[in-house]
Design an enzyme around this catalytic site. Sequence first.
Site, mmCIF file in Angstrom:
data_model
loop_
_atom_site.group_PDB
_atom_site.id
_atom_site.type_symbol
_atom_site.label_atom_id
_atom_site.label_comp_id
_atom_site.label_asym_id
_atom_site.label_seq_id
_atom_site.Cartn_x
_atom_site.Cartn_y
_atom_site.Cartn_z
ATOM 1 N N ASP A 211 0.885 -1.165 0.000
ATOM 2 C CA ASP A 211 0.000 0.000 0.000
ATOM 3 C C ASP A 211 0.924 1.215 0.000
ATOM 4 O O ASP A 211 1.626 1.458 0.993
ATOM 5 C CB ASP A 211 -0.885 -0.027 1.253
ATOM 6 C CG ASP A 211 -1.812 1.186 1.330
ATOM 7 O OD1 ASP A 211 -1.580 2.181 0.611
ATOM 8 O OD2 ASP A 211 -2.768 1.134 2.134
ATOM 9 N N SER B 52 -0.116 12.880 -14.834
ATOM 10 C CA SER B 52 -1.304 12.875 -15.690
ATOM 11 C C SER B 52 -1.334 14.178 -16.483
ATOM 12 O O SER B 52 -0.678 15.152 -16.090
ATOM 13 C CB SER B 52 -2.560 12.791 -14.817
ATOM 14 O OG SER B 52 -3.723 12.989 -15.591
ATOM 15 N N TYR C 177 -7.434 15.304 -7.521
ATOM 16 C CA TYR C 177 -6.666 14.517 -8.494
ATOM 17 C C TYR C 177 -5.705 15.441 -9.233
ATOM 18 O O TYR C 177 -4.502 15.169 -9.336
ATOM 19 C CB TYR C 177 -7.622 13.830 -9.471
ATOM 20 C CG TYR C 177 -6.927 12.909 -10.455
ATOM 21 C CD1 TYR C 177 -6.376 11.702 -10.033
ATOM 22 C CD2 TYR C 177 -6.818 13.254 -11.798
ATOM 23 C CE1 TYR C 177 -5.732 10.857 -10.931
ATOM 24 C CE2 TYR C 177 -6.179 12.410 -12.702
ATOM 25 C CZ TYR C 177 -5.634 11.215 -12.263
ATOM 26 O OH TYR C 177 -4.993 10.386 -13.154
ATOM 27 N N LYS D 299 -1.601 15.431 -8.932
ATOM 28 C CA LYS D 299 -0.806 15.095 -10.121
ATOM 29 C C LYS D 299 0.137 16.244 -10.484
ATOM 30 O O LYS D 299 1.235 16.019 -10.979
ATOM 31 C CB LYS D 299 -1.728 14.749 -11.287
ATOM 32 C CG LYS D 299 -2.487 13.437 -11.087
ATOM 33 C CD LYS D 299 -1.529 12.255 -11.051
ATOM 34 C CE LYS D 299 -2.216 10.916 -10.945
ATOM 35 N NZ LYS D 299 -1.274 9.790 -10.946
HETATM 36 P P1 NAD Z 1 -6.244 1.619 -12.507
HETATM 37 O O1 NAD Z 1 -7.287 2.114 -11.568
HETATM 38 O O2 NAD Z 1 -6.665 0.757 -13.623
HETATM 39 O O3 NAD Z 1 -5.082 0.904 -11.701
HETATM 40 C C1 NAD Z 1 -4.555 1.489 -10.533
HETATM 41 C C2 NAD Z 1 -3.852 0.425 -9.720
HETATM 42 O O4 NAD Z 1 -3.343 1.083 -8.528
HETATM 43 C C3 NAD Z 1 -4.785 -0.685 -9.250
HETATM 44 O O5 NAD Z 1 -4.190 -1.942 -9.473
HETATM 45 C C4 NAD Z 1 -4.971 -0.410 -7.760
HETATM 46 O O6 NAD Z 1 -5.195 -1.576 -6.986
HETATM 47 C C5 NAD Z 1 -3.644 0.261 -7.405
HETATM 48 N N1 NAD Z 1 -3.731 1.069 -6.187
HETATM 49 C C6 NAD Z 1 -4.711 1.914 -5.814
HETATM 50 N N2 NAD Z 1 -4.441 2.419 -4.597
HETATM 51 C C7 NAD Z 1 -3.267 1.892 -4.198
HETATM 52 C C8 NAD Z 1 -2.463 2.006 -3.037
HETATM 53 N N3 NAD Z 1 -2.835 2.783 -2.002
HETATM 54 N N4 NAD Z 1 -1.302 1.330 -2.967
HETATM 55 C C9 NAD Z 1 -0.921 0.520 -3.984
HETATM 56 N N5 NAD Z 1 -1.637 0.332 -5.110
HETATM 57 C C10 NAD Z 1 -2.799 1.018 -5.214
HETATM 58 O O7 NAD Z 1 -5.544 2.954 -13.068
HETATM 59 P P2 NAD Z 1 -4.661 3.216 -14.384
HETATM 60 O O8 NAD Z 1 -5.516 3.876 -15.381
HETATM 61 O O9 NAD Z 1 -3.883 2.026 -14.732
HETATM 62 O O10 NAD Z 1 -3.722 4.355 -13.802
HETATM 63 C C11 NAD Z 1 -2.386 4.128 -13.408
HETATM 64 C C12 NAD Z 1 -1.759 5.494 -13.150
HETATM 65 O O11 NAD Z 1 -1.855 6.285 -14.333
HETATM 66 C C13 NAD Z 1 -2.458 6.287 -12.039
HETATM 67 O O12 NAD Z 1 -1.502 7.010 -11.305
HETATM 68 C C14 NAD Z 1 -3.342 7.227 -12.828
HETATM 69 O O13 NAD Z 1 -3.644 8.410 -12.111
HETATM 70 C C15 NAD Z 1 -2.462 7.510 -14.024
HETATM 71 N N6 NAD Z 1 -3.202 8.018 -15.180
HETATM 72 C C16 NAD Z 1 -4.115 7.240 -15.826
HETATM 73 C C17 NAD Z 1 -4.794 7.771 -16.908
HETATM 74 C C18 NAD Z 1 -5.814 6.977 -17.692
HETATM 75 O O14 NAD Z 1 -6.437 7.553 -18.606
HETATM 76 N N7 NAD Z 1 -6.021 5.698 -17.397
HETATM 77 C C19 NAD Z 1 -4.571 9.093 -17.316
HETATM 78 C C20 NAD Z 1 -3.644 9.845 -16.616
HETATM 79 C C21 NAD Z 1 -2.961 9.301 -15.553
#
Ligand code: NAD
Length: 259
Positions: free
Chosen positions: A58, A139, A152, A156
């Site tokens: 975590d 992000s 958020y 970021k």
């Molecule tokens: P997702 O929700 O699909 O996956 C996130 C993962 O983080 C999950 O496996 C979850 O269990 C884990 N997680 C959550 N809280 C946690 C904690 N306290 N400790 C450890 N693990 C934890 O999200 P994603 O889309 O794969 O995003 C991954 C990263 O990319 C994030 O930081 C997100 O903000 C960033 N991001 C995503 C997008 C998008 O469009 N998907 C855009 C910009 C930024």
Amino acid sequence: MQRLKNKTCVVTGAARGIGRAIAARFHAEGGIVVATDIDEAAGAATASAIGCRFEPLDVREEAGWSRLARLVPVADVVVNNAGVTGFESGAAAHDPEHASLADWRAVHRVNLDGTFLGCRYAIGAMKATGTGSIINISSRSGMVGIPGAAAYASSKAAIRNHSKTVALYCAQQGWRIRCNSIHPAAILTPMWEPMLGSGADREARMQALVAATPLRRFGLPDEVAAAAVLLASDEATYVTGTEITIDGGLLAGSAASPG
Ligand code: NAD
């Protein structure tokens, strides 16, 4: 050629989405991957599918990072990817007028505290060799305001700036430890599910997102992983304190015509 051969790579939030794609790519590039996630069942299943090691973590918990430092004392690459939008547990307001302090803090705890602790762990795990690559997943929301997702966007933006601080600090110490941020947008992962919903207007919401993106489609997690491989590899040894946007052109400018 395997671009990460024998490099120990720690990835947070690797159970699914972008983190999973990064862990899989790193493994395919010869990296010794330690996938971590708060979700132990999904994380272990992902690691077993990839063929890499899994450790529960975590990112909010200092004790968890101390445990990881004992188990993985030396690392070459650390990707601080774990993140939350705040919409995971329902439709609470996240605009600057109505967001609760508790919700604001909860998002910052994962995204910002988690990244701070991850960078601190990374420095400790890299300074014996004096070399390494820290990659923080920010992000596009860290570069522009987001009216409906204040915490958020704030968290970021702070990750973006902290990455530069870490880069400069490490350079100041005379280490070849680099730190950069990646800024994805509209990457199709489970993160979007609570925001897209399952109702009749799900398709309309998806189309609106696609229409706002110059390349007219969602991005794929693997397209973010490709940039992470570059930053992790020895091809990027002169790249530090910078940012890569992977957003289908969203941040390039306005589509409005001159006049
Ligand atoms: P997702 O929700 O699909 O996956 C996130 C993962 O983080 C999950 O496996 C979850 O269990 C884990 N997680 C959550 N809280 C946690 C904690 N306290 N400790 C450890 N693990 C934890 O999200 P994603 O889309 O794969 O995003 C991954 C990263 O990319 C994030 O930081 C997100 O903000 C960033 N991001 C995503 C997008 C998008 O469009 N998907 C855009 C910009 C930024």
